[in-house]
Write an enzyme that holds these catalytic residues in place. Structure first.
Site, PDB file in Angstrom:
ATOM      1  N   HIS A   1      -7.265  -4.795  10.079  1.00 36.49           N
ATOM      2  CA  HIS A   1      -6.961  -4.588   8.651  1.00 36.49           C
ATOM      3  C   HIS A   1      -5.699  -5.334   8.226  1.00 36.49           C
ATOM      4  O   HIS A   1      -4.807  -5.579   9.031  1.00 36.49           O
ATOM      5  CB  HIS A   1      -6.902  -3.095   8.273  1.00 36.49           C
ATOM      6  CG  HIS A   1      -5.714  -2.324   8.732  1.00 36.49           C
ATOM      7  ND1 HIS A   1      -5.756  -0.971   9.000  1.00 36.49           N
ATOM      8  CD2 HIS A   1      -4.416  -2.676   8.959  1.00 36.49           C
ATOM      9  CE1 HIS A   1      -4.572  -0.547   9.349  1.00 36.49           C
ATOM     10  NE2 HIS A   1      -3.729  -1.565   9.344  1.00 36.49           N
TER      11      HIS A   1
ATOM     12  N   GLU B   1      -9.609  -1.970   5.249  1.00 37.57           N
ATOM     13  CA  GLU B   1     -10.253  -1.671   6.519  1.00 37.57           C
ATOM     14  C   GLU B   1     -11.487  -2.561   6.699  1.00 37.57           C
ATOM     15  O   GLU B   1     -11.976  -3.150   5.714  1.00 37.57           O
ATOM     16  CB  GLU B   1     -10.651  -0.184   6.546  1.00 37.57           C
ATOM     17  CG  GLU B   1      -9.487   0.787   6.351  1.00 37.57           C
ATOM     18  CD  GLU B   1      -8.565   0.909   7.578  1.00 37.57           C
ATOM     19  OE1 GLU B   1      -8.424  -0.069   8.349  1.00 37.57           O
ATOM     20  OE2 GLU B   1      -7.958   1.991   7.748  1.00 37.57           O
TER      21      GLU B   1
ATOM     22  N   ASP C   1       0.819  -1.213   0.000  1.00 42.12           N
ATOM     23  CA  ASP C   1       0.000   0.000   0.000  1.00 42.12           C
ATOM     24  C   ASP C   1       0.854   1.265   0.000  1.00 42.12           C
ATOM     25  O   ASP C   1       2.063   1.218   0.236  1.00 42.12           O
ATOM     26  CB  ASP C   1      -0.961  -0.001   1.203  1.00 42.12           C
ATOM     27  CG  ASP C   1      -0.338  -0.574   2.483  1.00 42.12           C
ATOM     28  OD1 ASP C   1       0.905  -0.529   2.614  1.00 42.12           O
ATOM     29  OD2 ASP C   1      -1.079  -1.065   3.343  1.00 42.12           O
TER      30      ASP C   1
ATOM     31  N   ASN D   1      -7.592  -2.783  14.192  1.00 42.24           N
ATOM     32  CA  ASN D   1      -8.971  -3.037  13.762  1.00 42.24           C
ATOM     33  C   ASN D   1      -9.070  -4.260  12.855  1.00 42.24           C
ATOM     34  O   ASN D   1     -10.106  -4.499  12.235  1.00 42.24           O
ATOM     35  CB  ASN D   1      -9.537  -1.797  13.041  1.00 42.24           C
ATOM     36  CG  ASN D   1      -8.757  -1.455  11.779  1.00 42.24           C
ATOM     37  OD1 ASN D   1      -7.807  -2.148  11.421  1.00 42.24           O
ATOM     38  ND2 ASN D   1      -9.155  -0.399  11.096  1.00 42.24           N
TER      39      ASN D   1
END
Ligand code: F6R
Length: 258
Positions: A143, A148, A72, A141
Protein backbone atom coordinates in the site's frame (compact mmCIF):
# COMPACT_ATOMS: atom_id res chain seq x y z
CA UNK A 1 0.36 2.71 -20.46
CA UNK A 2 3.88 4.09 -20.64
CA UNK A 3 6.08 3.00 -17.76
CA UNK A 4 9.04 4.85 -16.30
CA UNK A 5 11.68 3.11 -14.21
CA UNK A 6 12.02 4.88 -10.85
CA UNK A 7 15.46 6.09 -9.76
CA UNK A 8 16.51 3.59 -7.11
CA UNK A 9 19.12 4.21 -4.48
CA UNK A 10 20.17 1.57 -1.99
CA UNK A 11 22.07 2.72 1.10
CA UNK A 12 23.35 0.67 4.02
CA UNK A 13 20.81 0.93 6.82
CA UNK A 14 17.78 2.80 8.12
CA UNK A 15 19.91 5.65 9.49
CA UNK A 16 21.58 6.19 6.13
CA UNK A 17 18.15 6.15 4.45
CA UNK A 18 16.84 8.77 6.89
CA UNK A 19 19.91 10.90 6.24
CA UNK A 20 19.51 10.73 2.43
CA UNK A 21 15.75 11.31 2.53
CA UNK A 22 16.16 14.26 4.89
CA UNK A 23 18.80 15.70 2.55
CA UNK A 24 16.31 15.57 -0.33
CA UNK A 25 13.66 17.42 1.68
CA UNK A 26 16.20 19.91 3.02
CA UNK A 27 17.32 20.56 -0.58
CA UNK A 28 13.73 21.17 -1.62
CA UNK A 29 13.09 23.55 1.31
CA UNK A 30 16.20 25.50 0.40
CA UNK A 31 15.68 25.57 -3.39
CA UNK A 32 12.05 26.30 -3.73
CA UNK A 33 9.89 28.47 -1.53
CA UNK A 34 6.99 28.39 -1.08
CA UNK A 35 6.97 24.61 -1.26
CA UNK A 36 4.10 22.20 -0.74
CA UNK A 37 5.11 18.89 0.79
CA UNK A 38 3.14 15.66 1.00
CA UNK A 39 3.90 13.84 4.26
CA UNK A 40 3.57 10.32 5.61
CA UNK A 41 3.50 8.94 9.14
CA UNK A 42 4.98 5.71 10.49
CA UNK A 43 8.14 4.13 11.82
CA UNK A 44 10.08 4.71 8.58
CA UNK A 45 9.51 8.46 8.80
CA UNK A 46 10.40 9.01 12.47
CA UNK A 47 14.21 9.18 12.06
CA UNK A 48 13.79 11.33 8.96
CA UNK A 49 11.61 13.88 10.77
CA UNK A 50 14.13 13.93 13.63
CA UNK A 51 16.74 15.09 11.13
CA UNK A 52 14.44 17.80 9.76
CA UNK A 53 13.87 19.02 13.32
CA UNK A 54 17.63 19.10 13.95
CA UNK A 55 18.21 21.01 10.71
CA UNK A 56 15.47 23.51 11.61
CA UNK A 57 16.91 24.04 15.10
CA UNK A 58 20.35 24.57 13.57
CA UNK A 59 18.89 27.29 11.34
CA UNK A 60 19.71 25.37 8.15
CA UNK A 61 16.10 25.25 6.98
CA UNK A 62 12.81 26.90 7.71
CA UNK A 63 9.23 25.73 7.15
CA UNK A 64 7.89 29.31 7.38
CA UNK A 65 6.91 29.40 3.72
CA UNK A 66 6.06 25.70 3.45
CA UNK A 67 2.70 23.94 3.43
CA UNK A 68 1.99 20.28 3.89
CA UNK A 69 -0.69 17.71 3.22
CA UNK A 70 -0.56 14.39 5.02
CA UNK A 71 -1.52 11.30 3.09
CA UNK A 72 -4.04 9.89 5.50
CA UNK A 73 -5.79 9.78 8.85
CA UNK A 74 -7.83 7.20 10.73
CA UNK A 75 -11.59 7.61 10.64
CA UNK A 76 -13.12 8.00 14.10
CA UNK A 77 -9.85 8.83 15.89
CA UNK A 78 -9.80 12.34 17.36
CA UNK A 79 -6.79 14.52 16.45
CA UNK A 80 -5.73 14.83 20.11
CA UNK A 81 -5.90 11.07 20.64
CA UNK A 82 -2.36 9.58 20.82
CA UNK A 83 -3.06 7.05 18.04
CA UNK A 84 -4.04 9.69 15.46
CA UNK A 85 -1.74 10.66 12.64
CA UNK A 86 -2.24 14.28 13.70
CA UNK A 87 -0.76 13.39 17.09
CA UNK A 88 2.14 11.58 15.40
CA UNK A 89 2.89 14.61 13.19
CA UNK A 90 2.66 17.02 16.12
CA UNK A 91 5.04 14.91 18.18
CA UNK A 92 7.61 14.19 15.49
CA UNK A 93 7.57 17.32 13.33
CA UNK A 94 4.98 20.06 13.58
CA UNK A 95 5.51 21.21 17.16
CA UNK A 96 9.26 21.48 16.57
CA UNK A 97 9.28 23.48 13.31
CA UNK A 98 8.12 26.90 12.23
CA UNK A 99 5.41 25.96 9.72
CA UNK A 100 2.22 27.96 10.38
CA UNK A 101 -0.28 25.54 11.97
CA UNK A 102 -3.02 26.32 9.45
CA UNK A 103 -0.76 25.14 6.63
CA UNK A 104 -0.10 21.69 8.19
CA UNK A 105 -3.05 19.81 6.80
CA UNK A 106 -4.30 16.33 7.60
CA UNK A 107 -7.67 14.90 6.60
CA UNK A 108 -10.26 15.22 9.36
CA UNK A 109 -10.98 11.68 10.49
CA UNK A 110 -13.80 12.93 12.72
CA UNK A 111 -15.74 14.59 9.87
CA UNK A 112 -19.44 13.74 10.01
CA UNK A 113 -19.45 13.39 6.22
CA UNK A 114 -16.23 11.65 5.20
CA UNK A 115 -16.97 11.85 1.47
CA UNK A 116 -17.40 15.63 1.75
CA UNK A 117 -14.19 15.86 3.77
CA UNK A 118 -12.37 13.88 1.06
CA UNK A 119 -13.65 16.22 -1.65
CA UNK A 120 -12.67 19.24 0.46
CA UNK A 121 -9.15 17.83 0.89
CA UNK A 122 -8.74 17.26 -2.86
CA UNK A 123 -9.89 20.83 -3.50
CA UNK A 124 -7.45 22.15 -0.90
CA UNK A 125 -4.54 20.35 -2.56
CA UNK A 126 -5.58 21.74 -5.95
CA UNK A 127 -5.96 25.26 -4.53
CA UNK A 128 -2.42 25.03 -3.14
CA UNK A 129 -1.17 24.36 -6.67
CA UNK A 130 -0.56 20.64 -6.08
CA UNK A 131 2.16 18.85 -4.15
CA UNK A 132 5.77 19.59 -5.07
CA UNK A 133 7.40 16.71 -3.22
CA UNK A 134 5.44 13.79 -1.77
CA UNK A 135 7.05 11.52 0.78
CA UNK A 136 5.77 7.95 0.79
CA UNK A 137 6.32 4.85 2.86
CA UNK A 138 5.18 1.43 1.71
CA UNK A 139 3.09 -1.19 3.49
CA UNK A 140 4.16 -4.83 3.62
CA UNK A 141 1.16 -5.43 1.33
CA UNK A 142 2.36 -2.76 -1.14
CA UNK A 143 0.00 0.00 0.00
CA UNK A 144 0.88 3.66 -0.49
CA UNK A 145 -0.98 6.07 1.73
CA UNK A 146 -3.76 3.74 2.82
CA UNK A 147 -4.49 2.62 -0.72
CA UNK A 148 -4.77 -1.06 0.02
CA UNK A 149 -4.38 -3.75 -2.68
CA UNK A 150 -7.27 -3.50 -5.13
CA UNK A 151 -7.33 0.31 -5.01
CA UNK A 152 -8.13 1.76 -8.41
CA UNK A 153 -5.28 3.74 -9.96
CA UNK A 154 -7.85 6.46 -10.78
CA UNK A 155 -8.89 6.75 -7.10
CA UNK A 156 -8.94 10.13 -5.37
CA UNK A 157 -9.07 10.99 -1.66
CA UNK A 158 -11.70 8.76 -0.06
CA UNK A 159 -12.63 6.52 2.85
CA UNK A 160 -11.08 3.06 2.78
CA UNK A 161 -11.35 -0.13 4.82
CA UNK A 162 -7.98 -1.09 6.26
CA UNK A 163 -6.58 -4.56 5.53
CA UNK A 164 -6.07 -6.77 8.56
CA UNK A 165 -2.32 -6.78 7.74
CA UNK A 166 -2.30 -2.98 8.03
CA UNK A 167 -4.23 -3.10 11.32
CA UNK A 168 -1.67 -5.59 12.64
CA UNK A 169 1.28 -3.44 11.52
CA UNK A 170 -0.19 -0.33 13.17
CA UNK A 171 -1.55 -2.00 16.32
CA UNK A 172 1.34 -0.67 18.44
CA UNK A 173 -0.23 2.82 18.56
CA UNK A 174 -3.39 1.50 20.24
CA UNK A 175 -4.04 -0.11 23.63
CA UNK A 176 -5.61 -3.29 22.23
CA UNK A 177 -6.58 -4.94 18.97
CA UNK A 178 -10.22 -3.88 19.22
CA UNK A 179 -9.19 -0.20 19.34
CA UNK A 180 -7.17 -0.38 16.11
CA UNK A 181 -9.20 1.59 13.55
CA UNK A 182 -10.86 -0.29 10.70
CA UNK A 183 -11.26 2.65 8.36
CA UNK A 184 -9.21 5.61 7.20
CA UNK A 185 -9.37 8.55 4.85
CA UNK A 186 -6.53 8.51 2.34
CA UNK A 187 -5.30 10.39 -0.70
CA UNK A 188 -6.11 8.20 -3.69
CA UNK A 189 -3.60 6.63 -6.06
CA UNK A 190 -4.39 9.30 -8.67
CA UNK A 191 -3.99 12.04 -6.03
CA UNK A 192 -0.54 10.63 -5.24
CA UNK A 193 0.40 10.41 -8.92
CA UNK A 194 -0.51 14.10 -9.35
CA UNK A 195 2.45 15.09 -7.13
CA UNK A 196 5.25 16.70 -9.12
CA UNK A 197 7.92 14.56 -7.48
CA UNK A 198 7.66 11.47 -5.26
CA UNK A 199 10.15 10.02 -2.79
CA UNK A 200 9.35 6.48 -1.62
CA UNK A 201 11.29 5.38 1.43
CA UNK A 202 11.54 1.75 2.63
CA UNK A 203 13.59 0.18 5.38
CA UNK A 204 13.77 -3.27 6.95
CA UNK A 205 13.47 -6.84 5.68
CA UNK A 206 9.69 -6.88 6.16
CA UNK A 207 9.42 -4.43 3.23
CA UNK A 208 11.59 -6.45 0.81
CA UNK A 209 8.76 -8.34 -0.91
CA UNK A 210 6.63 -5.20 -1.31
CA UNK A 211 9.55 -3.20 -2.73
CA UNK A 212 10.34 -5.96 -5.25
CA UNK A 213 6.67 -6.24 -6.25
CA UNK A 214 6.42 -2.46 -6.66
CA UNK A 215 9.53 -2.15 -8.81
CA UNK A 216 9.87 -5.45 -10.61
CA UNK A 217 6.42 -7.09 -10.43
CA UNK A 218 3.48 -6.46 -12.73
CA UNK A 219 2.01 -2.95 -12.71
CA UNK A 220 -1.47 -3.44 -11.32
CA UNK A 221 -3.83 -2.90 -8.44
CA UNK A 222 -2.58 -6.01 -6.58
CA UNK A 223 0.40 -3.83 -5.64
CA UNK A 224 -0.70 -0.20 -5.33
CA UNK A 225 2.93 1.00 -5.16
CA UNK A 226 3.50 -0.39 -8.67
CA UNK A 227 1.44 2.60 -9.88
CA UNK A 228 4.50 4.74 -9.18
CA UNK A 229 6.01 3.32 -12.38
CA UNK A 230 3.44 5.36 -14.32
CA UNK A 231 4.69 8.65 -12.85
CA UNK A 232 8.10 9.51 -14.30
CA UNK A 233 9.61 11.50 -11.41
CA UNK A 234 9.98 8.99 -8.59
CA UNK A 235 12.95 8.29 -6.36
CA UNK A 236 13.01 5.07 -4.34
CA UNK A 237 15.35 5.03 -1.38
CA UNK A 238 15.89 1.71 0.41
CA UNK A 239 18.25 0.19 2.89
CA UNK A 240 19.97 -3.07 2.02
CA UNK A 241 17.39 -5.22 3.77
CA UNK A 242 14.41 -3.60 2.04
CA UNK A 243 16.19 -3.96 -1.32
CA UNK A 244 17.14 -7.61 -0.73
CA UNK A 245 14.49 -9.15 -3.00
CA UNK A 246 15.26 -6.92 -6.02
CA UNK A 247 16.65 -9.01 -8.85
CA UNK A 248 17.63 -6.44 -11.46
CA UNK A 249 20.48 -4.87 -9.58
CA UNK A 250 22.78 -2.90 -9.56
CA UNK A 251 21.23 0.38 -8.53
CA UNK A 252 22.90 3.58 -7.37
CA UNK A 253 25.19 3.01 -4.36
CA UNK A 254 24.51 -0.71 -4.54
CA UNK A 255 27.18 -2.61 -2.68
CA UNK A 256 26.58 -5.53 -5.04
CA UNK A 257 27.35 -3.24 -7.99
CA UNK A 258 29.46 -4.99 -10.63
C1 F6R B 1 1.30 6.48 6.66
C2 F6R B 1 1.09 5.81 5.37
C3 F6R B 1 1.51 4.39 5.19
C4 F6R B 1 2.90 4.08 5.73
C5 F6R B 1 3.22 2.60 5.56
C6 F6R B 1 4.56 2.23 6.16
O1 F6R B 1 0.91 7.83 6.62
O2 F6R B 1 0.55 6.41 4.51
O3 F6R B 1 1.46 4.08 3.82
O4 F6R B 1 3.85 4.86 5.06
O5 F6R B 1 2.22 1.83 6.16
O6 F6R B 1 4.52 2.43 7.55
P1 F6R B 1 5.80 2.21 8.46
O7 F6R B 1 6.81 3.26 8.09
O8 F6R B 1 5.31 2.36 9.87
O9 F6R B 1 6.30 0.83 8.15
Amino acid sequence: MKQYPPRIEVVGNADAVAERAAATIIGQLRDRQPVTLGLATGATMTPLYARLVTATRAGLISFRAASSFNLDEYVGVAPQSPGSFRAYMQEHLFRHVDMPAERARIPDGMAADVAAEAARYEAQIAAAGGIDLLLLGIGTNGHIGFNEPGSDFASRTREIRLDEATRTANAGSFPDRASVPRRAITMGVATILDAKRILLVATGPEKAAAVAAAIEGPVGTACPASALRLHGNVDVLCDESAAAALVNRPYTNDRRRA
